[in-house]
Design a protein around this motif. Structure first.
Motif, mmCIF file in Angstrom:
data_model
loop_
_atom_site.group_PDB
_atom_site.id
_atom_site.type_symbol
_atom_site.label_atom_id
_atom_site.label_comp_id
_atom_site.label_asym_id
_atom_site.label_seq_id
_atom_site.Cartn_x
_atom_site.Cartn_y
_atom_site.Cartn_z
ATOM 1 N N ASP A 74 -20.283 9.419 5.351
ATOM 2 C CA ASP A 74 -21.194 8.350 5.020
ATOM 3 C C ASP A 74 -22.558 9.213 5.163
ATOM 4 O OD1 ASP A 74 -23.209 6.538 4.716
ATOM 5 O OD2 ASP A 74 -22.450 4.934 5.825
ATOM 6 N N ARG A 75 -23.306 9.561 3.775
ATOM 7 C CA ARG A 75 -24.376 10.460 3.969
ATOM 8 C C ARG A 75 -25.711 9.749 4.439
ATOM 9 N NH1 ARG A 75 -22.784 15.488 3.779
ATOM 10 N NH2 ARG A 75 -21.127 15.912 2.120
ATOM 11 N N SER A 76 -25.470 8.146 4.647
ATOM 12 C CA SER A 76 -26.824 7.630 5.027
ATOM 13 C C SER A 76 -26.736 7.766 6.737
ATOM 14 C CB SER A 76 -26.462 5.903 4.618
ATOM 15 O OG SER A 76 -25.424 5.490 5.469
ATOM 16 N N LEU A 77 -25.688 8.074 7.405
ATOM 17 C CA LEU A 77 -25.928 8.234 8.801
ATOM 18 C C LEU A 77 -26.571 9.622 9.031
ATOM 19 C CD1 LEU A 77 -22.303 7.126 9.517
ATOM 20 C CD2 LEU A 77 -24.345 6.070 10.051
ATOM 21 N N PRO A 78 -26.906 9.619 10.232
ATOM 22 C CA PRO A 78 -27.634 10.860 10.683
ATOM 23 C C PRO A 78 -26.932 12.041 10.702
ATOM 24 C CG PRO A 78 -27.096 9.586 12.586
ATOM 25 C CD PRO A 78 -26.810 8.933 11.407
ATOM 26 N N HIS A 79 -27.542 13.289 10.834
ATOM 27 C CA HIS A 79 -26.808 14.788 11.033
ATOM 28 C C HIS A 79 -26.758 15.029 12.354
ATOM 29 C CE1 HIS A 79 -27.210 16.559 7.111
ATOM 30 N NE2 HIS A 79 -27.933 15.577 6.920
ATOM 31 N N PHE A 80 -25.609 15.520 12.896
ATOM 32 C CA PHE A 80 -25.552 15.818 14.199
ATOM 33 C C PHE A 80 -24.995 17.230 14.436
ATOM 34 C CE2 PHE A 80 -21.436 14.423 12.742
ATOM 35 C CZ PHE A 80 -20.564 15.217 12.979
ATOM 36 N N SER A 81 -25.116 17.564 15.527
ATOM 37 C CA SER A 81 -24.444 18.891 16.034
ATOM 38 C C SER A 81 -23.651 18.900 17.270
ATOM 39 C CB SER A 81 -25.796 20.150 16.169
ATOM 40 O OG SER A 81 -25.312 21.186 16.430
ATOM 41 N N LEU A 82 -22.763 19.761 17.431
ATOM 42 C CA LEU A 82 -21.913 19.885 18.641
ATOM 43 C C LEU A 82 -21.840 21.173 19.016
ATOM 44 C CD1 LEU A 82 -18.836 18.360 16.626
ATOM 45 C CD2 LEU A 82 -20.421 17.039 18.359
ATOM 46 N N ALA A 83 -22.084 21.477 20.240
ATOM 47 C CA ALA A 83 -21.901 22.667 20.827
ATOM 48 C C ALA A 83 -21.054 22.648 22.292
ATOM 49 C CB ALA A 83 -23.407 22.929 21.095
ATOM 50 N N TYR A 84 -20.637 23.790 22.583
ATOM 51 C CA TYR A 84 -19.701 24.039 23.546
ATOM 52 C C TYR A 84 -19.861 25.230 24.366
ATOM 53 C CZ TYR A 84 -16.747 21.246 20.556
ATOM 54 O OH TYR A 84 -16.347 20.153 19.527
ATOM 55 N N VAL A 85 -20.028 25.377 25.736
ATOM 56 C CA VAL A 85 -20.235 26.562 26.591
ATOM 57 C C VAL A 85 -19.548 26.221 27.998
ATOM 58 C CG1 VAL A 85 -22.581 25.698 27.491
ATOM 59 C CG2 VAL A 85 -21.614 28.195 27.478
ATOM 60 N N GLY A 86 -18.512 27.009 28.432
ATOM 61 C CA GLY A 86 -17.811 26.974 29.486
ATOM 62 C C GLY A 86 -17.006 25.687 29.374
ATOM 63 N N ASN A 87 -17.250 24.866 30.317
ATOM 64 C CA ASN A 87 -16.626 23.664 30.536
ATOM 65 C C ASN A 87 -17.653 22.406 30.213
ATOM 66 O OD1 ASN A 87 -18.359 23.715 32.804
ATOM 67 N ND2 ASN A 87 -16.914 22.646 34.021
ATOM 68 N N MET A 88 -18.556 22.663 29.392
ATOM 69 C CA MET A 88 -19.525 21.733 29.027
ATOM 70 C C MET A 88 -19.426 21.569 27.387
ATOM 71 S SD MET A 88 -22.962 22.039 31.294
ATOM 72 C CE MET A 88 -23.460 23.349 30.526
ATOM 73 N N VAL A 89 -19.694 20.194 27.057
ATOM 74 C CA VAL A 89 -19.975 20.076 25.510
ATOM 75 C C VAL A 89 -21.103 19.198 25.573
ATOM 76 C CG1 VAL A 89 -18.764 17.800 25.783
ATOM 77 C CG2 VAL A 89 -18.758 18.915 23.593
ATOM 78 N N GLY A 90 -21.812 19.409 24.467
ATOM 79 C CA GLY A 90 -23.249 18.711 23.893
ATOM 80 C C GLY A 90 -23.236 18.252 22.685
ATOM 81 N N VAL A 91 -23.984 17.143 22.459
ATOM 82 C CA VAL A 91 -24.069 16.602 21.265
ATOM 83 C C VAL A 91 -25.413 16.255 20.914
ATOM 84 C CG1 VAL A 91 -23.436 14.475 19.688
ATOM 85 C CG2 VAL A 91 -21.707 15.465 21.448
#
Length: 104
Positions: A74-91
């Motif tokens: 759904d293009r009306s929803l915001p953009h997001f980014s996912l990242a991983y390092v070691g045993n961590m995840v970020g959004v």
């Protein structure tokens, strides 16, 4: 423009969410165990952040663009980014425009 960020530690069963649709779990089953954990954890964090910011009780459908970037169908929803390092995840979620997340 505001950017919202969440991170979590990858531990079995800790980063889970009832807001994940069955399609996420179906896709995860086909992944190797390490990727499955990261995949479910990142989607769980994203689902909880989307719920807190937009009140959506279930993670919206995500598609992968030709450049490999995941986006909401759904293009009306915001953009997001996912990242991983070691045993961590970020959004990260941007309220307008694009965002990118790199964790080191």
């Amino acid at each position: 423009m505001a950017t919202h960020f969440a991170r979590g530690i990858l531990t079995d069963g800790q980063l889970v969410s009832v807001r994940l649709p069955s399609s996420c779990h179906d896709l995860a089953r086909a992944l190797p165990e390490h990727h499955r954990t990261r995949y479910l954890a990142s989607r769980a964090l994203l689902a909880e952040l989307v719920f807190m910011l937009y009140g959506l009780s279930e993670l919206p459908e995500i598609i992968i663009q030709s450049n490999g970037r995941p986006v909401f169908a759904d293009r009306s929803l915001p953009h997001f980014s996912l990242a991983y390092v070691g045993n961590m995840v970020g959004v990260a979620i941007a309220t307008s425009g694009l965002c990118g997340l790199n964790m080191a």
